[in-house]
Design an enzyme around this catalytic site. Structure first.
Site, PDB file in Angstrom:
ATOM      1  N   HIS A  51      -7.527  -4.877  -1.971  1.00 53.45           N
ATOM      2  CA  HIS A  51      -6.294  -4.194  -1.609  1.00 53.45           C
ATOM      3  C   HIS A  51      -5.473  -5.038  -0.624  1.00 53.45           C
ATOM      4  O   HIS A  51      -5.987  -5.523   0.384  1.00 53.45           O
ATOM      5  CB  HIS A  51      -6.663  -2.844  -0.983  1.00 53.45           C
ATOM      6  CG  HIS A  51      -5.519  -1.958  -0.664  1.00 53.45           C
ATOM      7  ND1 HIS A  51      -4.674  -1.440  -1.628  1.00 53.45           N
ATOM      8  CD2 HIS A  51      -5.058  -1.477   0.523  1.00 53.45           C
ATOM      9  CE1 HIS A  51      -3.763  -0.681  -1.053  1.00 53.45           C
ATOM     10  NE2 HIS A  51      -3.977  -0.683   0.250  1.00 53.45           N
TER      11      HIS A  51
ATOM     12  N   SER B  86       0.836  -1.194   0.000  1.00 60.86           N
ATOM     13  CA  SER B  86       0.000   0.000   0.000  1.00 60.86           C
ATOM     14  C   SER B  86       0.882   1.259   0.000  1.00 60.86           C
ATOM     15  O   SER B  86       1.722   1.412  -0.885  1.00 60.86           O
ATOM     16  CB  SER B  86      -0.958  -0.047   1.186  1.00 60.86           C
ATOM     17  OG  SER B  86      -1.956   0.938   1.071  1.00 60.86           O
TER      18      SER B  86
ATOM     19  N   GLU C  51      -9.724  -3.067  -6.674  1.00 67.00           N
ATOM     20  CA  GLU C  51      -9.258  -1.998  -5.793  1.00 67.00           C
ATOM     21  C   GLU C  51      -9.066  -0.713  -6.582  1.00 67.00           C
ATOM     22  O   GLU C  51      -8.717  -0.724  -7.766  1.00 67.00           O
ATOM     23  CB  GLU C  51      -7.983  -2.390  -5.052  1.00 67.00           C
ATOM     24  CG  GLU C  51      -6.791  -2.799  -5.881  1.00 67.00           C
ATOM     25  CD  GLU C  51      -5.576  -3.040  -4.997  1.00 67.00           C
ATOM     26  OE1 GLU C  51      -5.181  -2.124  -4.252  1.00 67.00           O
ATOM     27  OE2 GLU C  51      -5.029  -4.146  -5.032  1.00 67.00           O
TER      28      GLU C  51
END
Length: 314
Positions: free
Chosen positions: A268, A144, A238
């Site tokens: 995600h 991320s 995502e």
């Protein structure tokens, strides 16, 4: 791969308690509770320490090779999360790569805005090199925001005259803090974890007055020439799908060895759910294979890297 597994994970995330764009203190507490609710496997050990003045947590398994290191950068939109929170996924990476993972506890926004996170990650990497660990036996892994930070740290290392690590594997990288990819809208309905509004709130916390297209903030806008080989993994469900696709295209444009893996109908950072999702298990195996392959091929080229580092310090 199981449709039932994907549906169960989607339901779990949609009804989760985390509000990414909400109050920072509350989000940190909720995220910490989520990440620590499942105990670490018995073969995973953690040890707090520091590298270059930056707090780190070293995550190891009994079969790890101390000569190889994964520099691990956690997610959390630059405002939440910690090295300790990331120990579960980092431990899975460490086990599969037979290495030790060093999780960087970089400073968080809004207390510490850009470029604090990049500076901390670079200081930790520089300290590994100064400890005598060859760049050819160091790999970056990030998820991320940590995925975007991994690429930003590669850029910072290049600018500092340091050798590149052997490779970098990034999971669902947040690589565009302007949140301008088409998938921010096109995938919003199927993303069970992230919202464009939440990301924009956290981007403002991190960037303050910095242009969101600054290269070390948003590597999709950077000159990636000379970076280490990249593996980019992303789920098709995502809003950051386009971050991964555009980062791949940017790397290819600048002659970087890059591999993109888009895993259908997963969310995600799906890699964190390997115990319940077959795709996550397979993706982690693929990332480990990529990392190990570049350790073995990179070991023969470290002499030039050491010369680069020596020149940078002279």
């Amino acid at each position: 791969m199981s449709r039932q597994q994907r549906q169960a994970l989607d339901e779990l995330l949609r009804h989760g308690p985390l509000d990414l764009g909400g109050d920072v203190a509350e989000a940190r507490a909720v995220f910490h509770g989520m990440m620590t609710s499942i105990p670490l496997p018995p073969d995973v050990s953690t040890k707090e320490g520091e590298l270059g003045g930056v707090p780190v947590v070293t995550v190891a398994t009994p079969d790890n090779d101390p000569a190889t290191v994964v520099l691990y950068l956690h997610g959390g939109a630059y405002a939440i999360g910690s090295a300790a929170d990331a120990a579960g996924l980092a431990g899975d990476v460490a086990r599969r790569t037979a290495s030790r993972a060093v999780c960087v506890d970089y400073r968080l926004a809004p207390e510490h805005p850009f470029p604090a996170a990049v500076d901390d990650a670079l200081d930790a990497y520089r300290a590994l090199l100064d400890d005598g660990i060859p760049s050819s036996t160091i790999a970056f892994v990030g998820e991320s925001a940590g995925g975007g930070l991994a690429v930003a740290t590669l850029l910072a290392a290049k600018d500092a005259g340091l050798p590149q690590p052997s490779s970098a594997a990034v999971f669902s990288p947040w690589a565009d803090l302007s949140v301008s990819g088409d998938s921010a809208v096109g995938k919003a309905a199927v993303d069970p974890a992230l919202t464009p509004e939440g990301l924009r709130t956290r981007a403002r916390d991190y960037l303050r007055d910095t242009d969101p297209t600054a290269p070390r903030a948003s590597p999709v806008f950077a000159d990636l020439t000379g970076l280490a080989p990249l593996l980019i993994q992303v789920g098709s469900h995502e809003i950051l799908l386009d971050d991964a696709v555009r980062l791949t295209a940017r790397a290819a444009e600048h002659d970087v060895h890059v591999e993109l893996q888009v895993w259908p109908q997963v969310p995600h950072v799906f890699q964190a759910f390997a115990p319940m999702l077959d795709e996550a298990d397979a993706a982690l195996d693929a990332a480990a294979a990529f990392t190990r392959a570049h350790w073995s091929t990179g070991a023969t080229t470290d002499t030039s890297g050491e010369a680069l580092r020596a020149g940078a310090r002279s």
